[in-house]
Motif scaffolding. Structure first.
Motif, PDB file in Angstrom:
ATOM      1  N   VAL A  53       0.843  -1.193   0.000  1.00  0.00           N
ATOM      2  CA  VAL A  53       0.000   0.000   0.000  1.00  0.00           C
ATOM      3  C   VAL A  53       0.878   1.243   0.000  1.00  0.00           C
ATOM      4  CG1 VAL A  53      -1.922  -1.067   1.228  1.00  0.00           C
ATOM      5  CG2 VAL A  53      -0.131   0.055   2.524  1.00  0.00           C
ATOM      6  N   GLU A  54       0.228   2.366  -0.191  1.00  0.00           N
ATOM      7  CA  GLU A  54       0.863   3.659   0.015  1.00  0.00           C
ATOM      8  C   GLU A  54       0.177   4.288   1.218  1.00  0.00           C
ATOM      9  OE1 GLU A  54       1.648   7.891  -2.324  1.00  0.00           O
ATOM     10  OE2 GLU A  54       0.607   6.263  -3.344  1.00  0.00           O
ATOM     11  N   GLN A  60       1.269  15.955   7.221  1.00  0.00           N
ATOM     12  CA  GLN A  60       2.702  16.159   7.016  1.00  0.00           C
ATOM     13  C   GLN A  60       3.052  16.368   5.555  1.00  0.00           C
ATOM     14  OE1 GLN A  60       4.513  12.695   8.762  1.00  0.00           O
ATOM     15  NE2 GLN A  60       4.641  13.671  10.760  1.00  0.00           N
ATOM     16  N   GLY A  61       2.111  16.128   4.649  1.00  0.00           N
ATOM     17  CA  GLY A  61       2.394  16.249   3.224  1.00  0.00           C
ATOM     18  C   GLY A  61       3.361  15.186   2.728  1.00  0.00           C
ATOM     19  N   ILE A  62       3.303  13.993   3.350  1.00  0.00           N
ATOM     20  CA  ILE A  62       4.248  12.917   3.031  1.00  0.00           C
ATOM     21  C   ILE A  62       3.477  11.637   2.739  1.00  0.00           C
ATOM     22  CG2 ILE A  62       6.084  11.452   3.995  1.00  0.00           C
ATOM     23  CD1 ILE A  62       6.992  13.752   5.673  1.00  0.00           C
ATOM     24  N   SER A  63       4.020  10.832   1.858  1.00  0.00           N
ATOM     25  CA  SER A  63       3.480   9.494   1.642  1.00  0.00           C
ATOM     26  C   SER A  63       4.633   8.498   1.635  1.00  0.00           C
ATOM     27  CB  SER A  63       2.693   9.420   0.337  1.00  0.00           C
ATOM     28  OG  SER A  63       3.533   9.620  -0.760  1.00  0.00           O
ATOM     29  N   ARG A  84       8.087  10.154   0.488  1.00  0.00           N
ATOM     30  CA  ARG A  84       7.971  11.002  -0.700  1.00  0.00           C
ATOM     31  C   ARG A  84       7.091  12.176  -0.339  1.00  0.00           C
ATOM     32  NH1 ARG A  84       5.325   9.272  -5.284  1.00  0.00           N
ATOM     33  NH2 ARG A  84       3.647   8.678  -3.934  1.00  0.00           N
ATOM     34  N   ARG A  85       7.524  13.361  -0.686  1.00  0.00           N
ATOM     35  CA  ARG A  85       6.679  14.555  -0.501  1.00  0.00           C
ATOM     36  C   ARG A  85       5.698  14.613  -1.654  1.00  0.00           C
ATOM     37  NH1 ARG A  85       6.979  16.957   4.268  1.00  0.00           N
ATOM     38  NH2 ARG A  85       9.043  16.872   5.096  1.00  0.00           N
ATOM     39  N   HIS A  86       4.479  15.072  -1.396  1.00  0.00           N
ATOM     40  CA  HIS A  86       3.539  15.200  -2.492  1.00  0.00           C
ATOM     41  C   HIS A  86       3.533  16.597  -3.091  1.00  0.00           C
ATOM     42  CE1 HIS A  86       1.147  12.545   0.265  1.00  0.00           C
ATOM     43  NE2 HIS A  86       1.169  13.563   1.042  1.00  0.00           N
ATOM     44  N   VAL A  87       4.608  17.251  -3.104  1.00  0.00           N
ATOM     45  CA  VAL A  87       4.637  18.621  -3.623  1.00  0.00           C
ATOM     46  C   VAL A  87       4.298  18.649  -5.104  1.00  0.00           C
ATOM     47  CG1 VAL A  87       6.119  20.615  -4.012  1.00  0.00           C
ATOM     48  CG2 VAL A  87       6.304  19.331  -1.900  1.00  0.00           C
ATOM     49  N   ASP A  88       4.897  17.758  -5.895  1.00  0.00           N
ATOM     50  CA  ASP A  88       4.675  17.821  -7.329  1.00  0.00           C
ATOM     51  C   ASP A  88       3.585  16.889  -7.799  1.00  0.00           C
ATOM     52  OD1 ASP A  88       7.670  16.013  -8.067  1.00  0.00           O
ATOM     53  OD2 ASP A  88       7.180  16.969  -6.225  1.00  0.00           O
TER      54      ASP A  88
END
Length: 119
Positions: A53-54, A60-63, A84-88
């Motif tokens: 899973v993810e 936190q803006g993180i996965s 991984r940051r979900h910024v992009d």
């Protein structure tokens, strides 16, 4: 009981989401304890969640991509990979709405081509 964890986990209370099947399916969860290598999550039906899973933690803006290593009643333990940051990337709710819109668009195109072929 012998603890095999390589890093100490902190007790936390984060809202999270388990994402799988190419982001088509999700389960909301509560992250109960957490470290960079693993997490314990509370989920309504852990038996319905696949092994890989993810784990998304929007606060936190993180996965993290992870693997479920144990399941008990409404809890599951995960081994996590590098965050991984979900910024992009698109937020999950927008990605799901986009996918649904693309499906409707394809259905409309099919109907349009059927109508054109009748004339």
């Amino acid at each position: 009981m012998f603890d095999r964890r390589s890093t100490l986990r902190q007790r936390v209370y984060y809202g999270g989401r388990l994402v799988f099947q190419a982001r088509a399916s999700t389960f909301d969860c509560i992250v109960r304890n957490f470290s960079v290598n693993g997490a314990q999550v509370e989920v309504d039906n852990p038996a319905a969640v696949p092994d890989t899973v993810e784990l998304m933690i929007p606060r936190q803006g993180i996965s993290y991509f992870g693997r479920i290593v144990w399941r008990l009643e409404n809890m599951a333990g995960l081994v996590l990979e590098t965050p991984r940051r979900h910024v992009d990337s698109l937020p999950l709710d927008i990605a799901l709405r986009l996918r649904a819109t693309e499906r409707v668009n394809q259905q409309l195109r099919t109907q349009l081509s059927e109508l054109r072929s009748q004339f």
